[in-house]
Motif scaffolding. Sequence first.
Motif, PDB file in Angstrom:
ATOM      1  N   HIS A 128       3.956  -1.210  10.949  1.00 41.06           N
ATOM      2  CA  HIS A 128       3.748  -0.879   9.540  1.00 41.06           C
ATOM      3  C   HIS A 128       2.310  -0.451   9.272  1.00 41.06           C
ATOM      4  O   HIS A 128       1.997  -0.019   8.163  1.00 41.06           O
ATOM      5  N   LEU A 129       1.444  -0.596  10.273  1.00 38.30           N
ATOM      6  CA  LEU A 129       0.046  -0.191  10.102  1.00 38.30           C
ATOM      7  C   LEU A 129      -0.061   1.331  10.094  1.00 38.30           C
ATOM      8  O   LEU A 129       0.756   2.028  10.691  1.00 38.30           O
ATOM      9  N   ALA A 130      -1.088   1.827   9.433  1.00 38.09           N
ATOM     10  CA  ALA A 130      -1.347   3.266   9.416  1.00 38.09           C
ATOM     11  C   ALA A 130      -1.544   3.764  10.852  1.00 38.09           C
ATOM     12  O   ALA A 130      -2.054   3.028  11.694  1.00 38.09           O
ATOM     13  N   PRO A 131      -1.134   4.993  11.139  1.00 37.44           N
ATOM     14  CA  PRO A 131      -1.220   5.512  12.510  1.00 37.44           C
ATOM     15  C   PRO A 131      -2.624   5.450  13.116  1.00 37.44           C
ATOM     16  O   PRO A 131      -2.776   5.148  14.297  1.00 37.44           O
ATOM     17  N   ASP A 132      -3.656   5.717  12.316  1.00 39.32           N
ATOM     18  CA  ASP A 132      -5.011   5.675  12.860  1.00 39.32           C
ATOM     19  C   ASP A 132      -5.438   4.245  13.199  1.00 39.32           C
ATOM     20  O   ASP A 132      -6.195   4.029  14.153  1.00 39.32           O
ATOM     21  N   ILE A 133      -4.933   3.261  12.482  1.00 37.31           N
ATOM     22  CA  ILE A 133      -5.230   1.859  12.807  1.00 37.31           C
ATOM     23  C   ILE A 133      -4.515   1.476  14.095  1.00 37.31           C
ATOM     24  O   ILE A 133      -5.089   0.806  14.960  1.00 37.31           O
ATOM     25  N   GLN A 134      -3.266   1.926  14.238  1.00 37.63           N
ATOM     26  CA  GLN A 134      -2.532   1.663  15.483  1.00 37.63           C
ATOM     27  C   GLN A 134      -3.281   2.246  16.671  1.00 37.63           C
ATOM     28  O   GLN A 134      -3.437   1.600  17.711  1.00 37.63           O
ATOM     29  N   LEU A 162      -5.007 -11.869  12.180  1.00 38.29           N
ATOM     30  CA  LEU A 162      -5.891 -11.196  11.220  1.00 38.29           C
ATOM     31  C   LEU A 162      -5.264  -9.921  10.663  1.00 38.29           C
ATOM     32  O   LEU A 162      -5.612  -9.474   9.578  1.00 38.29           O
ATOM     33  N   LEU A 163      -4.354  -9.335  11.409  1.00 39.63           N
ATOM     34  CA  LEU A 163      -3.745  -8.058  11.000  1.00 39.63           C
ATOM     35  C   LEU A 163      -2.516  -8.230  10.122  1.00 39.63           C
ATOM     36  O   LEU A 163      -2.046  -7.260   9.518  1.00 39.63           O
ATOM     37  N   ARG A 164      -1.984  -9.430  10.042  1.00 37.54           N
ATOM     38  CA  ARG A 164      -0.765  -9.646   9.241  1.00 37.54           C
ATOM     39  C   ARG A 164      -0.927  -9.219   7.790  1.00 37.54           C
ATOM     40  O   ARG A 164      -0.056  -8.527   7.244  1.00 37.54           O
ATOM     41  N   PRO A 165      -2.025  -9.619   7.099  1.00 39.74           N
ATOM     42  CA  PRO A 165      -2.156  -9.172   5.702  1.00 39.74           C
ATOM     43  C   PRO A 165      -2.310  -7.659   5.578  1.00 39.74           C
ATOM     44  O   PRO A 165      -1.843  -7.060   4.611  1.00 39.74           O
ATOM     45  N   ILE A 166      -2.927  -7.039   6.556  1.00 32.55           N
ATOM     46  CA  ILE A 166      -3.099  -5.582   6.516  1.00 32.55           C
ATOM     47  C   ILE A 166      -1.750  -4.898   6.693  1.00 32.55           C
ATOM     48  O   ILE A 166      -1.417  -3.951   5.975  1.00 32.55           O
ATOM     49  N   ALA A 167      -0.942  -5.377   7.637  1.00 34.90           N
ATOM     50  CA  ALA A 167       0.384  -4.791   7.875  1.00 34.90           C
ATOM     51  C   ALA A 167       1.317  -5.016   6.685  1.00 34.90           C
ATOM     52  O   ALA A 167       2.232  -4.224   6.450  1.00 34.90           O
ATOM     53  N   ALA A 168       1.087  -6.079   5.939  1.00 37.99           N
ATOM     54  CA  ALA A 168       1.932  -6.372   4.778  1.00 37.99           C
ATOM     55  C   ALA A 168       1.609  -5.453   3.603  1.00 37.99           C
ATOM     56  O   ALA A 168       2.429  -5.298   2.691  1.00 37.99           O
ATOM     57  N   GLU A 169       0.446  -4.839   3.625  1.00 35.23           N
ATOM     58  CA  GLU A 169       0.024  -3.917   2.567  1.00 35.23           C
ATOM     59  C   GLU A 169       0.813  -2.614   2.707  1.00 35.23           C
ATOM     60  O   GLU A 169       0.933  -2.061   3.801  1.00 35.23           O
ATOM     61  N   ILE A 170       1.373  -2.119   1.596  1.00 35.67           N
ATOM     62  CA  ILE A 170       2.231  -0.938   1.657  1.00 35.67           C
ATOM     63  C   ILE A 170       1.418   0.349   1.796  1.00 35.67           C
ATOM     64  O   ILE A 170       1.744   1.206   2.609  1.00 35.67           O
ATOM     65  N   GLY A 171       0.366   0.486   1.015  1.00 35.55           N
ATOM     66  CA  GLY A 171      -0.408   1.732   1.007  1.00 35.55           C
ATOM     67  C   GLY A 171      -1.356   1.842   2.195  1.00 35.55           C
ATOM     68  O   GLY A 171      -2.104   0.914   2.483  1.00 35.55           O
ATOM     69  N   GLY A 229      -3.937   3.726   2.394  1.00 34.05           N
ATOM     70  CA  GLY A 229      -5.327   3.750   1.912  1.00 34.05           C
ATOM     71  C   GLY A 229      -5.901   2.344   1.816  1.00 34.05           C
ATOM     72  O   GLY A 229      -7.025   2.083   2.248  1.00 34.05           O
ATOM     73  N   ARG A 230      -5.117   1.457   1.243  1.00 33.76           N
ATOM     74  CA  ARG A 230      -5.551   0.054   1.133  1.00 33.76           C
ATOM     75  C   ARG A 230      -5.656  -0.575   2.521  1.00 33.76           C
ATOM     76  O   ARG A 230      -6.572  -1.344   2.789  1.00 33.76           O
ATOM     77  N   GLN A 231      -4.704  -0.250   3.415  1.00 31.91           N
ATOM     78  CA  GLN A 231      -4.766  -0.757   4.787  1.00 31.91           C
ATOM     79  C   GLN A 231      -6.072  -0.327   5.463  1.00 31.91           C
ATOM     80  O   GLN A 231      -6.724  -1.123   6.119  1.00 31.91           O
ATOM     81  N   ARG A 232      -6.424   0.946   5.277  1.00 38.10           N
ATOM     82  CA  ARG A 232      -7.644   1.462   5.908  1.00 38.10           C
ATOM     83  C   ARG A 232      -8.887   0.764   5.373  1.00 38.10           C
ATOM     84  O   ARG A 232      -9.820   0.486   6.129  1.00 38.10           O
ATOM     85  N   ALA A 233      -8.894   0.462   4.081  1.00 39.25           N
ATOM     86  CA  ALA A 233     -10.030  -0.252   3.495  1.00 39.25           C
ATOM     87  C   ALA A 233     -10.113  -1.669   4.068  1.00 39.25           C
ATOM     88  O   ALA A 233     -11.207  -2.142   4.417  1.00 39.25           O
ATOM     89  N   MET A 234      -8.972  -2.337   4.190  1.00 42.57           N
ATOM     90  CA  MET A 234      -8.956  -3.686   4.753  1.00 42.57           C
ATOM     91  C   MET A 234      -9.361  -3.667   6.228  1.00 42.57           C
ATOM     92  O   MET A 234     -10.063  -4.563   6.700  1.00 42.57           O
ATOM     93  N   TRP A 235      -8.933  -2.639   6.954  1.00 36.92           N
ATOM     94  CA  TRP A 235      -9.279  -2.500   8.367  1.00 36.92           C
ATOM     95  C   TRP A 235     -10.795  -2.296   8.528  1.00 36.92           C
ATOM     96  O   TRP A 235     -11.427  -2.893   9.389  1.00 36.92           O
ATOM     97  N   ALA A 236     -11.369  -1.442   7.683  1.00 31.52           N
ATOM     98  CA  ALA A 236     -12.809  -1.192   7.741  1.00 31.52           C
ATOM     99  C   ALA A 236     -13.582  -2.484   7.486  1.00 31.52           C
ATOM    100  O   ALA A 236     -14.590  -2.768   8.140  1.00 31.52           O
ATOM    101  N   GLU A 237     -13.092  -3.268   6.531  1.00 36.38           N
ATOM    102  CA  GLU A 237     -13.717  -4.557   6.223  1.00 36.38           C
ATOM    103  C   GLU A 237     -13.624  -5.509   7.415  1.00 36.38           C
ATOM    104  O   GLU A 237     -14.572  -6.225   7.755  1.00 36.38           O
ATOM    105  N   LEU A 238     -12.492  -5.506   8.082  1.00 34.83           N
ATOM    106  CA  LEU A 238     -12.286  -6.361   9.257  1.00 34.83           C
ATOM    107  C   LEU A 238     -13.194  -5.932  10.406  1.00 34.83           C
ATOM    108  O   LEU A 238     -13.747  -6.773  11.113  1.00 34.83           O
ATOM    109  N   GLU A 239     -13.353  -4.630  10.586  1.00 39.76           N
ATOM    110  CA  GLU A 239     -14.212  -4.130  11.665  1.00 39.76           C
ATOM    111  C   GLU A 239     -15.680  -4.491  11.437  1.00 39.76           C
ATOM    112  O   GLU A 239     -16.418  -4.735  12.386  1.00 39.76           O
ATOM    113  N   ARG A 240     -16.094  -4.496  10.164  1.00 42.00           N
ATOM    114  CA  ARG A 240     -17.484  -4.852   9.846  1.00 42.00           C
ATOM    115  C   ARG A 240     -17.783  -6.312  10.130  1.00 42.00           C
ATOM    116  O   ARG A 240     -18.885  -6.673  10.482  1.00 42.00           O
ATOM    117  N   ALA A 241     -16.766  -7.154   9.963  1.00 40.44           N
ATOM    118  CA  ALA A 241     -16.971  -8.609  10.117  1.00 40.44           C
ATOM    119  C   ALA A 241     -17.197  -9.021  11.555  1.00 40.44           C
ATOM    120  O   ALA A 241     -17.116  -8.350  12.484  1.00 40.44           O
TER     121      ALA A 241
END
Length: 131
Positions: free
Chosen positions: A82-88, A108-117, A119-131
């Motif tokens: 369910h993750l965006a292709p670029d995140i996969q 850590l990826l479960r909440p991101i995969a649960a997100e439908i959009g 765009g929101r997934q990519r924002a959450m992924w970027a936040e995770l990568e920064r941490a």
Amino acid sequence: MIELREKVKFGRAKSGRKRIERKPPKPDVVSDGRVPRISKLMALAIRFEGLLRDGEVADQSELAKLAHVTQPRMTQILNLLHLAPDIQEALLFLPRVTSGKAAIHEKLLRPIAAEIGWGRQRAMWAELERA
């Protein structure tokens, strides 16, 4: 006809029988570290999706039995799809882990995969990568 040429050394086994001692072949590429577990899980999820799509397995329940995991765990693995292709893609090409545990794991990826959009997934992924 195939002809192989190789130097061999004869030795004796513990029982006293003669045997050929061979040196293991040297690997072509020596790599440091190991592939992150999440990268392996992402690859498995893609493979499992192909098995389901091609009809090689009837359903997710059968797939869980074949993989020797529970049905809920199979759901968790397949939810990575369910993750965006670029995140996969980013997950598949994470750098190798040289020591300790990997920074990014499936939980850590479960909440991101649960997100439908995406765009929101990519924002959450970027936040995770920064941490």
